[in-house]
Design a protein around this motif. Structure first.
Motif, PDB file in Angstrom:
ATOM      1  N   GLU A 243       0.826  -1.212   0.000  1.00 26.98           N
ATOM      2  CA  GLU A 243       0.000   0.000   0.000  1.00 26.98           C
ATOM      3  C   GLU A 243       0.860   1.261   0.000  1.00 26.98           C
ATOM      4  N   GLU A 244       1.902   1.251   0.838  1.00 27.94           N
ATOM      5  CA  GLU A 244       2.784   2.429   0.910  1.00 27.94           C
ATOM      6  C   GLU A 244       3.588   2.588  -0.379  1.00 27.94           C
ATOM      7  N   LYS A 245       3.977   1.476  -0.970  1.00 27.24           N
ATOM      8  CA  LYS A 245       4.730   1.540  -2.226  1.00 27.24           C
ATOM      9  C   LYS A 245       3.869   2.153  -3.332  1.00 27.24           C
ATOM     10  N   ARG A 246       2.587   1.766  -3.382  1.00 30.03           N
ATOM     11  CA  ARG A 246       1.699   2.331  -4.400  1.00 30.03           C
ATOM     12  C   ARG A 246       1.462   3.826  -4.149  1.00 30.03           C
ATOM     13  N   ARG A 247       1.387   4.216  -2.888  1.00 31.64           N
ATOM     14  CA  ARG A 247       1.203   5.644  -2.596  1.00 31.64           C
ATOM     15  C   ARG A 247       2.430   6.453  -2.992  1.00 31.64           C
ATOM     16  N   LEU A 319      -7.075   9.836 -16.366  1.00 34.21           N
ATOM     17  CA  LEU A 319      -7.752  11.127 -16.367  1.00 34.21           C
ATOM     18  C   LEU A 319      -8.962  11.063 -15.459  1.00 34.21           C
ATOM     19  N   VAL A 320      -9.030  12.000 -14.519  1.00 39.30           N
ATOM     20  CA  VAL A 320     -10.128  12.042 -13.557  1.00 39.30           C
ATOM     21  C   VAL A 320     -10.767  13.421 -13.616  1.00 39.30           C
ATOM     22  N   ARG A 321     -12.091  13.464 -13.793  1.00 41.65           N
ATOM     23  CA  ARG A 321     -12.798  14.737 -13.749  1.00 41.65           C
ATOM     24  C   ARG A 321     -13.340  14.932 -12.335  1.00 41.65           C
ATOM     25  N   GLY A 322     -12.870  15.989 -11.689  1.00 45.34           N
ATOM     26  CA  GLY A 322     -13.288  16.240 -10.310  1.00 45.34           C
ATOM     27  C   GLY A 322     -12.732  17.550  -9.802  1.00 45.34           C
ATOM     28  N   ILE A 323     -13.238  17.963  -8.656  1.00 46.49           N
ATOM     29  CA  ILE A 323     -12.811  19.208  -8.013  1.00 46.49           C
ATOM     30  C   ILE A 323     -12.163  18.864  -6.678  1.00 46.49           C
ATOM     31  N   VAL A 324     -10.969  19.382  -6.471  1.00 42.27           N
ATOM     32  CA  VAL A 324     -10.253  19.118  -5.222  1.00 42.27           C
ATOM     33  C   VAL A 324     -10.867  19.963  -4.112  1.00 42.27           C
ATOM     34  N   LYS A 325     -11.213  19.303  -3.011  1.00 40.21           N
ATOM     35  CA  LYS A 325     -11.826  19.990  -1.875  1.00 40.21           C
ATOM     36  C   LYS A 325     -10.817  20.276  -0.781  1.00 40.21           C
ATOM     37  N   LYS A 331      -2.671  12.597   0.960  1.00 39.63           N
ATOM     38  CA  LYS A 331      -3.846  12.329   0.127  1.00 39.63           C
ATOM     39  C   LYS A 331      -4.578  13.630  -0.157  1.00 39.63           C
ATOM     40  N   ILE A 332      -5.349  13.611  -1.261  1.00 36.98           N
ATOM     41  CA  ILE A 332      -6.243  14.726  -1.558  1.00 36.98           C
ATOM     42  C   ILE A 332      -7.671  14.208  -1.519  1.00 36.98           C
ATOM     43  N   ILE A 333      -8.582  15.102  -1.197  1.00 36.55           N
ATOM     44  CA  ILE A 333      -9.996  14.737  -1.080  1.00 36.55           C
ATOM     45  C   ILE A 333     -10.777  15.532  -2.117  1.00 36.55           C
ATOM     46  N   LEU A 334     -11.521  14.815  -2.954  1.00 32.70           N
ATOM     47  CA  LEU A 334     -12.322  15.457  -3.983  1.00 32.70           C
ATOM     48  C   LEU A 334     -13.683  15.856  -3.421  1.00 32.70           C
ATOM     49  N   SER A 335     -14.398  16.661  -4.192  1.00 31.39           N
ATOM     50  CA  SER A 335     -15.686  17.184  -3.731  1.00 31.39           C
ATOM     51  C   SER A 335     -16.729  16.092  -3.515  1.00 31.39           C
ATOM     52  N   ASP A 336     -16.580  14.966  -4.190  1.00 34.40           N
ATOM     53  CA  ASP A 336     -17.539  13.870  -4.010  1.00 34.40           C
ATOM     54  C   ASP A 336     -17.138  12.921  -2.878  1.00 34.40           C
ATOM     55  N   GLY A 337     -16.066  13.280  -2.139  1.00 35.95           N
ATOM     56  CA  GLY A 337     -15.620  12.469  -1.023  1.00 35.95           C
ATOM     57  C   GLY A 337     -14.534  11.470  -1.356  1.00 35.95           C
ATOM     58  N   THR A 338     -14.194  11.330  -2.625  1.00 33.14           N
ATOM     59  CA  THR A 338     -13.155  10.383  -3.028  1.00 33.14           C
ATOM     60  C   THR A 338     -11.797  10.813  -2.480  1.00 33.14           C
ATOM     61  N   GLU A 339     -11.079   9.856  -1.907  1.00 32.25           N
ATOM     62  CA  GLU A 339      -9.738  10.114  -1.394  1.00 32.25           C
ATOM     63  C   GLU A 339      -8.705   9.549  -2.372  1.00 32.25           C
ATOM     64  N   VAL A 340      -7.730  10.376  -2.726  1.00 35.01           N
ATOM     65  CA  VAL A 340      -6.695   9.975  -3.682  1.00 35.01           C
ATOM     66  C   VAL A 340      -5.331  10.085  -2.997  1.00 35.01           C
ATOM     67  N   PRO A 341      -4.731   8.966  -2.590  1.00 31.58           N
ATOM     68  CA  PRO A 341      -3.385   9.018  -1.991  1.00 31.58           C
ATOM     69  C   PRO A 341      -2.344   9.371  -3.042  1.00 31.58           C
ATOM     70  N   TYR A 342      -1.278  10.026  -2.611  1.00 31.16           N
ATOM     71  CA  TYR A 342      -0.239  10.440  -3.562  1.00 31.16           C
ATOM     72  C   TYR A 342       1.124  10.443  -2.881  1.00 31.16           C
TER      73      TYR A 342
END
Length: 517
Positions: A243-247, A319-325, A331-342
């Motif tokens: 998991e950490e390697k993928r992040r 490609l992801v269509r979304g707004i960063v909240k 991690k970043i959190i999008l407006s729809d609640g999706t969490e994207v680790p980076y």
């Protein structure tokens, strides 16, 4: 090395005479003449006056530091008028390059001593180009800054402008809190050109400044490159979880404009050609995600946008269509609640006026930029002009504010240089002397088109003059050839053109440089 005894004795005698001279000067009654200015090596400093030198109190843990206050005094009627340029971006550098140095003295104030060739900046992040290839020293763009006695470059920030007294207040740039305090000084001007550019736009989203990396300066590209290579090496260490390697190996780019798309394309090329060979243990974990609220490359032709989308997808860019909240440390959190680790977050969502622009008591256009008329003058004050990303047309002109593009800034710089040269030759270069001068034709911008590379030796070329207009649009390898040919000719010096060409050839033959320096 053995020194000749006669030479050594002569050198000691001269040193003794020099020391005694300084001792006499220091023991003599204080006057307005500083012995420092009497030394032949520093006669150029006679253009300046020193208002005060204050020693700040210090404790046992800090060194004595001084805060200087000086003034570059107003020009005399028999001297060349002085043009003060704030900024060293596309607009300011094109202006300085075109100014007639037999008519004007030029003073440039900027926190960096070089211009960044931004169209190729994304290529430096992954080693396609070296950083020096995209940095052009100001002294090479306008040699008068290094040679002429009345022209200077100051590594400083503008802190305030007194338009009534034709004065700019500045503060020198230092390397951090552990160095000397900044020196404060003022510069008198005959003509002032504000070309302070803009800052990355964060839209007030919490955590962007703390955790994301922008892509506007060379040090941004250096930080991205170091972070990317560090994550690649850390992910290979024994004990790292899946998991950490993928992040760690997830690179997220926010913003689907030309900068974000070009960086994503360069990154995908780096993964496919270099990571596959040199980081074979983690090659299946690294991935790139591009997040955009609307369509990517919204200013390009619809056909070119679809082509870019297909090519980026084939290259492995998600490609992801979304707004960063919100942006967190990992991690970043999008407006729809999706969490994207980076592991690496690059922010490229446009620009907004810099804080200094917002603080100036000058007219503004609706978006907060400095308001100018058709001749790029700030109409409410005398002898002040503004060009580049920091300015826009006032509503009273009936013109639309131009986009924050390099070609807009460069064209404005060229136009204003020609205008100021004409004013100077008519004898109106000094302060408050151009009131009755006819300024001639106003500034007119004609869009030459847009280009963007998308990786895998493919690019987009859109030669329409506007989004709704008609014109030639190309995509593919031919466009990539046009893109490279156009930009290598736009690089300012032959020195950097040579660097860029050699870097491209070296990368093609030997691959990218992945050293973490």
């Amino acid at each position: 090395m053995v020194r000749d005894p006669k030479t050594s004795m002569a050198w000691l005698r001269n040193l003794s005479k020099y020391s005694s001279t300084i001792a006499k000067l220091s023991s003599s009654p204080k006057t307005n003449t500083d012995p420092f200015f009497l030394l032949p090596s520093f006669t150029f400093l006679s253009h300046f006056s020193s208002n005060s030198i204050q020693q700040k109190p210090s404790n046992s843990n800090t060194k004595h530091v001084f805060e200087y206050s000086g003034l570059l005094e107003a020009t005399k009627p028999h001297e060349k008028p002085r043009v003060v340029v704030l900024g060293s971006g596309w607009a300011g550098c094109r202006l300085m390059k075109g100014l007639d140095t037999t008519t004007y003295d030029i003073v440039c104030v900027s926190p960096r001593n070089h211009m960044v060739f931004t169209p190729l900046l994304a290529s430096t992040c992954v080693g396609t180009l070296e950083f020096r290839s995209v940095a052009e020293p100001i002294g090479r763009i306008q040699p008068a800054l290094s040679r002429e006695p009345g022209s200077y470059f100051f590594l400083a920030n503008c802190t305030a402008i007194d338009t009534h007294n034709h004065m700019v207040q500045c503060e020198t740039v230092t390397d951090g809190e552990e160095t000397i305090d900044p020196w404060k000084f003022s510069i008198s001007y005959d003509k002032l050109v504000i070309a302070l550019g803009s800052k990355p736009s964060t839209f007030g989203i919490q955590g962007v400044k703390e955790y994301a990396i922008f892509l506007r300066e060379v040090y941004h590209a250096q930080e991205i490159r170091r972070k990317l290579l560090l994550n690649l090496m850390l992910s290979d260490v024994p004990g790292i979880t899946e998991e950490e390697k993928r992040r760690l190996l997830h690179c997220v780019v926010v913003g689907g404009g030309p900068t974000g798309v070009e960086f994503s394309g360069e990154l995908s090329d780096f993964i496919m050609k270099d990571v596959q060979q040199r980081y074979a243990h983690v090659k299946d974990y690294i991935r790139v995600t591009l997040i955009e609220a609307n369509e990517i490359l919204s200013s390009f032709d619809d056909r070119l946008r679809r082509y870019a989308t297909n090519q980026l997808t084939k290259s492995g860019v998600r490609l992801v269509r979304g707004i960063v909240k919100d942006v967190k440390a990992q991690k970043i959190i999008l407006s729809d609640g999706t969490e994207v680790p980076y592991g690496l977050l690059v922010w490229s969502t446009g620009v907004s006026p810099a804080p200094i622009i917002q603080s100036l008591d000058l007219p503004k256009e609706p978006s907060g930029r400095i308001g100018v008329d058709e001749w790029l003058r700030v109409p409410s004050v005398q002898d002040v002009f503004s060009i580049g990303d920091c300015c826009g047309f006032l509503e009273t002109t009936g013109r639309q504010t131009l986009p924050a593009l390099a070609q807009v800034a460069e064209r404005q710089g060229k136009y204003l240089a020609e205008l100021l040269n004409r004013i100077g030759k008519e004898g109106a270069g000094h302060a408050n002397s151009a009131k009755e001068i006819e300024f001639g034709d106003p500034f007119v911008y004609k869009h030459l088109g847009s280009m963007a590379t998308i990786g895998r030796y493919k690019a987009l070329v859109d030669l329409r003059q506007s989004k709704e207009g008609k014109g030639l649009s190309l995509a593919g390898f031919l466009s990539f050839f046009i893109w490279r040919s156009a930009y290598i000719t736009r690089v300012i010096s032959w020195r950097n053109r040579f660097y860029v060409f050699i870097n491209w050839v070296t990368t093609l033959i030997f691959g990218r440089d992945i050293s973490r320096l």
